[in-house]
Write an enzyme that holds these catalytic residues in place. Structure first.
Site, short mmCIF file in Angstrom:
data_model
loop_
_atom_site.label_atom_id
_atom_site.label_comp_id
_atom_site.label_asym_id
_atom_site.label_seq_id
_atom_site.Cartn_x
_atom_site.Cartn_y
_atom_site.Cartn_z
CG HIS A 198 -3.80 -4.13 11.82
ND1 HIS A 198 -2.32 -4.94 11.35
CD2 HIS A 198 -3.30 -2.95 11.12
CE1 HIS A 198 -1.50 -3.43 11.35
NE2 HIS A 198 -1.67 -2.56 11.34
CG MET A 205 6.91 23.84 -1.40
SD MET A 205 5.65 24.58 -2.64
CE MET A 205 4.51 25.57 -1.16
CE LYS A 207 -0.12 0.54 5.32
NZ LYS A 207 -1.07 -0.02 6.18
C1 LIG Z 1 -0.17 -1.03 7.07
C2 LIG Z 1 -0.57 -2.64 7.44
C3 LIG Z 1 -0.41 -3.62 7.43
C4 LIG Z 1 1.55 -3.68 7.88
O1 LIG Z 1 1.81 -3.08 8.53
P1 LIG Z 1 3.66 -2.81 9.41
O2 LIG Z 1 3.31 -2.62 10.42
O3 LIG Z 1 4.50 -2.21 7.88
O4 LIG Z 1 4.16 -4.19 8.53
C5 LIG Z 1 -0.76 -5.03 8.05
N1 LIG Z 1 -1.86 -5.11 8.33
C6 LIG Z 1 -2.36 -3.69 8.10
C7 LIG Z 1 -4.11 -3.55 8.19
C8 LIG Z 1 -2.11 -2.29 7.72
O5 LIG Z 1 -3.05 -1.98 7.35
#
Ligand SMILES: *Cc1c(COP(=O)(O)O)cnc(C)c1O
Length: 373
Positions: free
Chosen positions: A164, A315, A34
């Site tokens: 998460h 900037m 992402k």
């Molecule tokens: C960004 C994200 C990750 C990755 O997290 P890191 O700390 O960069 O490894 C994994 N799962 C979700 C849902 C995220 O938003």
């Protein structure tokens, strides 16, 4: 070259391979790409991650997922953040797994399945304690039951169940992480009782991938570590985790000039020269991702020495006070890199600015060309 972010795709490949090695038996890697691959470039990072052994890719938004598919990358791919009315049909048609947090998102996914004539692959998320996305524990049984019904109708297939962690930098031992892991295990029992048999269960971000093997289940879901940065800098350096930072941010001195003692430098004169000295102008500013908070703080390497930003970050540019050193227009300036040539690291920037390394690499702006090696 005026400015470039040099991306070491070999580092991304090797980092993913190292993470795959570290994953508990049976767990594969979903590399998170992402936010333009954490600033490293979405498609090149995704390709390198797959070459390094990532079995899955993860992104936040549908358009990120479609960009991965448009590049011809066809590994399993999860997108987890949508708003009502977004075009889920294109994602379903492209075989993208959709994160689902509630009944409305489940229904929108089923509608996309009806519209495309394809089964929607959905991954149900339970909120185990971050209080961000995902179903509240109280709503989880209903979501699982509705998903089982939609699966029976052939409209959706529940391919995954996930959550998460709240303490991305807490290491394995943080008590909240332990509590979340427990809640996740209970949520999986609800899944089982609802008759769902997801292909993948996943919970571990970079920190948990590196420090908490009991949370690895079928997939680990690292982002930051893919790019060679440590999610737990207080516990270990990238090197200690077998990782190599993949981005070097380099620029070029645009101008030097001698100025007398007592010269006020840059907007608001927040830096004043102590003696006659040489100022070097670096053509990179907050529009390029150098935080304005790096005023008088940001570390750089120029002419074989570490120096700090002198005065306000503008900037498009900032200044360095290089004293009597022999520095000339055209010389290379390194803001950060792996640190192997004495240059600062993204971690050094984060420490100097009171932020996290994630923010340093992801905010490198669209105006900075990425070059790949
Ligand atoms: C960004 C994200 C990750 C990755 O997290 P890191 O700390 O960069 O490894 C994994 N799962 C979700 C849902 C995220 O938003």
């Amino acid at each position: 070259m005026r400015t470039e972010a040099r991306i070491d795709l070999g580092a991304i490949r090797d980092n993913v391979a190292a993470l795959a090695d570290r994953a508990a038996a049976g767990a594969r890697v979903m590399a998170v790409v992402k936010a333009d691959g954490y600033g490293h470039g979405l498609v090149p990072s995704a390709r390198a991650a797959v070459e390094g052994g990532a079995a899955w890719l993860g992104v936040a938004f549908l358009e990120e997922a479609l960009a991965v598919r448009d590049a011809g990358i066809d590994v399993p791919l999860l997108a987890w953040l949508t708003t009502p009315g977004e075009d889920r049909s294109a994602a379903v048609a492209a075989g993208v797994d959709l994160g689902v947090y509630d009944l409305a998102q489940l229904e929108e996914s089923a509608a996309a399945a009806r519209a495309t004539g394809r089964t929607a692959r959905v991954q149900l998320k339970v909120d185990t304690g971050l209080a961000r996305g995902g179903a509240a524990v109280a709503d989880w049984p209903d979501l699982c039951a509705a998903a089982a019904k939609a699966e029976a109708s052939g409209e959706v297939s529940v391919t995954g169940v996930w959550s998460h962690f709240a303490f991305a930098d807490g290491g394995a031992d943080h008590p909240v992480n332990g509590e979340q892991a427990k809640v996740f295990a209970q949520a999986l029992e609800v899944v089982e009782r609802a008759g769902l048999r997801p292909e993948v269960r996943h919970l571990a971000n970079s920190a948990a991938t590196l420090t908490a093997p009991a949370t690895h289940y079928d997939l680990v879901r690292p982002g930051l570590a893919v790019y060679g940065l440590s999610p737990v800098p207080q516990l270990g350096t990238p090197e200690q985790y077998g990782l190599r930072p993949a981005m070097t941010l380099a620029s070029t001195v645009a101008l030097t000039k001698r100025v007398p003692a007592g010269t006020g430098v840059s907007y608001l004169h927040r830096y004043t020269t102590e003696r006659e000295t040489t100022l070097a102008l670096v053509p990179l500013g907050y529009a390029d991702g150098v935080p304005r908070s790096a005023t008088n703080l940001g570390p750089v390497q120029l002419g074989g020495r570490r120096r700090s930003v002198a005065g306000t970050v503008c900037m498009d540019q900032f200044l360095l006070d290089v004293g009597d050193d022999e520095v000339a227009a055209g010389d290379e300036v390194l803001l950060f890199g792996p640190g192997t040539s004495g240059e600062p690291t993204a971690q050094d920037w984060a420490d100097a600015l009171g932020t996290i390394n994630y923010e340093i690499v992801t905010r490198v702006g669209a105006r900075v060309p990425r070059t790949y090696a």
